[in-house]
Design a protein around this motif. Structure first.
Motif, PDB file in Angstrom:
ATOM      1  N   PRO A  39       0.911  -1.221   0.041  1.00 10.94           N
ATOM      2  CA  PRO A  39      -0.143  -0.085   0.070  1.00 10.94           C
ATOM      3  C   PRO A  39       0.888   1.140   0.127  1.00 10.94           C
ATOM      4  O   PRO A  39       2.124   0.973   0.324  1.00 10.94           O
ATOM      5  CB  PRO A  39      -0.746  -0.117   1.449  1.00 10.94           C
ATOM      6  CG  PRO A  39      -0.743  -1.741   1.800  1.00 10.94           C
ATOM      7  CD  PRO A  39       0.768  -1.917   1.213  1.00 10.94           C
ATOM      8  N   PRO A  40       0.374   2.365  -0.351  1.00  9.60           N
ATOM      9  CA  PRO A  40       1.256   3.893  -0.290  1.00  9.60           C
ATOM     10  C   PRO A  40       1.799   3.644   0.930  1.00  9.60           C
ATOM     11  O   PRO A  40       1.316   3.738   2.109  1.00  9.60           O
ATOM     12  CB  PRO A  40       0.035   4.693  -0.766  1.00  9.60           C
ATOM     13  CG  PRO A  40      -1.112   4.095  -1.146  1.00  9.60           C
ATOM     14  CD  PRO A  40      -1.044   2.735  -0.803  1.00  9.60           C
ATOM     15  N   HIS A 115      -7.543  -3.703   0.406  1.00 10.11           N
ATOM     16  CA  HIS A 115      -6.794  -2.321  -0.234  1.00 10.11           C
ATOM     17  C   HIS A 115      -7.165  -2.238  -1.418  1.00 10.11           C
ATOM     18  O   HIS A 115      -7.563  -3.224  -2.257  1.00 10.11           O
ATOM     19  CB  HIS A 115      -5.375  -2.505  -0.128  1.00 10.11           C
ATOM     20  CG  HIS A 115      -4.776  -2.612   1.346  1.00 10.11           C
ATOM     21  ND1 HIS A 115      -4.316  -1.702   1.980  1.00 10.11           N
ATOM     22  CD2 HIS A 115      -4.506  -3.619   2.133  1.00 10.11           C
ATOM     23  CE1 HIS A 115      -3.848  -2.119   3.256  1.00 10.11           C
ATOM     24  NE2 HIS A 115      -3.905  -3.203   3.139  1.00 10.11           N
ATOM     25  N   ASP A 116      -7.465  -1.045  -2.000  1.00  7.81           N
ATOM     26  CA  ASP A 116      -7.887  -0.683  -3.445  1.00  7.81           C
ATOM     27  C   ASP A 116      -6.556  -1.111  -4.243  1.00  7.81           C
ATOM     28  O   ASP A 116      -5.418  -0.486  -3.923  1.00  7.81           O
ATOM     29  CB  ASP A 116      -8.090   0.989  -3.365  1.00  7.81           C
ATOM     30  CG  ASP A 116      -8.161   1.499  -4.905  1.00  7.81           C
ATOM     31  OD1 ASP A 116      -8.478   0.417  -5.693  1.00  7.81           O
ATOM     32  OD2 ASP A 116      -8.309   2.645  -5.088  1.00  7.81           O
ATOM     33  N   ALA A 118      -5.721  -0.357  -7.147  1.00  7.40           N
ATOM     34  CA  ALA A 118      -5.132   0.768  -8.102  1.00  7.40           C
ATOM     35  C   ALA A 118      -4.449   1.444  -7.188  1.00  7.40           C
ATOM     36  O   ALA A 118      -3.507   2.238  -7.935  1.00  7.40           O
ATOM     37  CB  ALA A 118      -6.291   1.599  -8.869  1.00  7.40           C
ATOM     38  N   ALA A 119      -4.322   1.655  -5.857  1.00  7.83           N
ATOM     39  CA  ALA A 119      -3.428   2.656  -5.086  1.00  7.83           C
ATOM     40  C   ALA A 119      -2.095   1.720  -4.786  1.00  7.83           C
ATOM     41  O   ALA A 119      -1.311   2.370  -4.240  1.00  7.83           O
ATOM     42  CB  ALA A 119      -4.347   3.128  -4.006  1.00  7.83           C
ATOM     43  N   CYS A 120      -1.933   0.463  -5.054  1.00  9.60           N
ATOM     44  CA  CYS A 120      -1.098  -0.216  -4.478  1.00  9.60           C
ATOM     45  C   CYS A 120      -0.092  -0.607  -5.508  1.00  9.60           C
ATOM     46  O   CYS A 120      -0.260  -0.292  -6.710  1.00  9.60           O
ATOM     47  CB  CYS A 120      -1.382  -1.684  -4.063  1.00  9.60           C
ATOM     48  SG  CYS A 120      -2.715  -1.598  -2.612  1.00  9.60           S
ATOM     49  N   THR A 121       1.307  -0.792  -5.040  1.00 13.55           N
ATOM     50  CA  THR A 121       2.251  -1.442  -6.078  1.00 13.55           C
ATOM     51  C   THR A 121       2.565  -2.798  -6.003  1.00 13.55           C
ATOM     52  O   THR A 121       2.711  -3.411  -5.011  1.00 13.55           O
ATOM     53  CB  THR A 121       3.707  -0.470  -5.732  1.00 13.55           C
ATOM     54  OG1 THR A 121       3.394   0.866  -5.747  1.00 13.55           O
ATOM     55  CG2 THR A 121       4.784  -1.066  -6.648  1.00 13.55           C
TER      56      THR A 121
END
Length: 433
Positions: A39-40, A115-116, A118-121
């Motif tokens: 996550p970010p 977790h979303d 699209a926001a994760c690596t």
């Protein structure tokens, strides 16, 4: 439990409280692939793709929701330990994850663990100790062979043994990491001496990646009847190739710098359990082909060793993106265009006592169809550069140019089953430094 058996986790009626999973084209609850994400601003951890979200398995382990035999492995930052679990442990873990994501009572407890995506690596899913690339796509072997040996495209050993070579594990990267155009030594037909510089014949290769699970001790072969239980999962693999460098260097020892500069994989590991409903029989060998030796033949492997997958290659250029044009599909075809099964690849690799380890990666080699609509490389589609491909907007290609992006996709489908996907395997080409 056999690696092709199905259970309640494959039930087409099963739904998830993660609403985006229901009807999702890639990651419905019937899939549940493993990966490594962050996550970010946070550290990498193991997760499961569910619709447009990711379930944090490390958080599930801390909450005491996972089976003891897999909880510790789910707390790692790579999948190697999880891949090394026995089949029964993987099946038990899959069942509890499916249960948690389908039972409404778990929604509140797991809210902070979802977790979303699209926001994760997404990261490389495992520490790749070794990488081996095979050559089991028979139509690709025939298509390429005809360009050099029109009357005898296949070499004598092809139908007796799965051909492969050891690749370079250090340059494997997850989807989205750009490919730097490699430099290399090449000798164009018109040149008297070799040249050194950026490749002018950069190509992609459509492959399946095979992740090794439980390995074998050095000196101990893997019997063909047990080979399926040593596979931890599958991904898409683009084994980028510099064709001009390859043509100059490959004799007498085979691929080297033309292949080791970058290989792209899709970051989600689709498990053998998820693919159980899509197991089909290996296509029969043509009449007159040699029967494999006993160490490469198992009736169960022949009955269940192939996969009902549709593979696709898409291309978008910098100009197409600027003009708002959609990617162009270059080819589509089934994964059954493999002459040898995954089980035969694994059994052959270990037949001399070579030890395979959890997280090792095998590539199938380019999977092509017998007709151009299913060719898995530009080397085939452009007839070695002689026949340019027409693209939207008036562009043409024989090989890849800087700014081009190649995208692979795969979908598993079967009557009465919920289709699942692999996620995209994509990368753009950037200029040589």
């Amino acid at each position: 439990m056999n690696w092709w058996d199905t259970d309640a986790t494959h039930d087409p009626a099963r739904q998830s409280w993660v609403e985006s999973a229901n009807g999702h084209g890639q990651f419905p609850i019937q899939n549940l692939p493993f990966g490594v994400f962050s996550p970010p601003g946070e550290e990498p951890r193991i997760g499961v793709a569910i619709g447009d979200a990711i379930l944090d398995l490390a958080a599930c382990a801390r909450l005491g929701l996972l089976p003891p035999e897999s909880a510790e492995a789910c707390g790692k930052q790579v999948l190697n330990a999880l891949m090394g679990l026995d089949t029964a442990s993987r099946v038990a873990l899959r069942r509890i994850i499916s249960h948690m994501l389908s039972e409404e009572g778990f929604r509140r407890a797991l809210d902070a663990a979802v977790h979303d995506a699209a926001a994760c690596t997404l990261h490389l899913p495992a520490r790749v100790g070794d990488y081996t690339d095979f050559y089991v796509g028979i139509h690709h072997a025939n298509n390429i062979g005809r360009q050099f040996r029109p009357d005898n495209p296949l070499l004598p050993n092809y139908k007796h043994v799965p051909i492969g070579y050891h690749g370079r594990a250090s340059s494997i990267r997850p989807s989205g990491v750009p490919v730097v155009r490699p430099r290399g030594q090449r000798k164009p037909p018109e040149a008297d001496t070799p040249l050194f510089g950026p490749t002018t014949r950069l190509d992609y290769e459509l492959e399946l990646g095979v992740w090794i699970g439980a390995g074998n001790a050095l000196g101990t072969p893997i019997p063909i009847a047990e080979a399926g239980s040593h596979v931890a999962g599958f991904c898409l693999l683009n084994d980028w190739s510099a064709r001009d460098v390859q043509a100059w260097e490959y004799q007498p020892l085979g691929p080297f710098l033309a292949k080791n500069f970058h290989s792209t994989i899709s970051p989600w590991v689709v498990t053998p359990e998820a693919l159980a409903p899509f197991r089909i029989g290996q296509p029969p060998r043509p009449e007159g082909d040699p029967h494999p030796l006993p160490h490469l033949w198992d009736e169960a492997d022949q009955a269940h060793g192939a996969l009902a997958l549709t593979l696709e290659v898409w291309l978008t250029t910098a100009r197409m993106r600027e003009d708002g044009l959609s990617p162009q599909r270059l080819s589509t075809g089934p994964a059954t265009n493999m002459y040898w099964t995954v089980g035969q690849m694994v059994a052959h690799h270990a037949s001399n006592g070579c030890n395979l380890n959890p997280g090792d990666l095998l590539g199938t080699g380019t999977i092509s169809a017998p007709t151009p609509d299913g060719y898995g490389s530009l080397m085939e589609l452009s007839s070695g550069g002689k026949a340019p491909l027409a693209l939207p907007g008036g562009e043409t290609r024989t090989f890849l140019e800087d700014g081009d992006e190649v995208i692979f996709t795969a979908t598993a489908s079967a009557p009465g089953r919920v289709s699942i996907g692999f996620g995209a395997c994509r990368a753009s080409v950037v200029p040589a430094p």
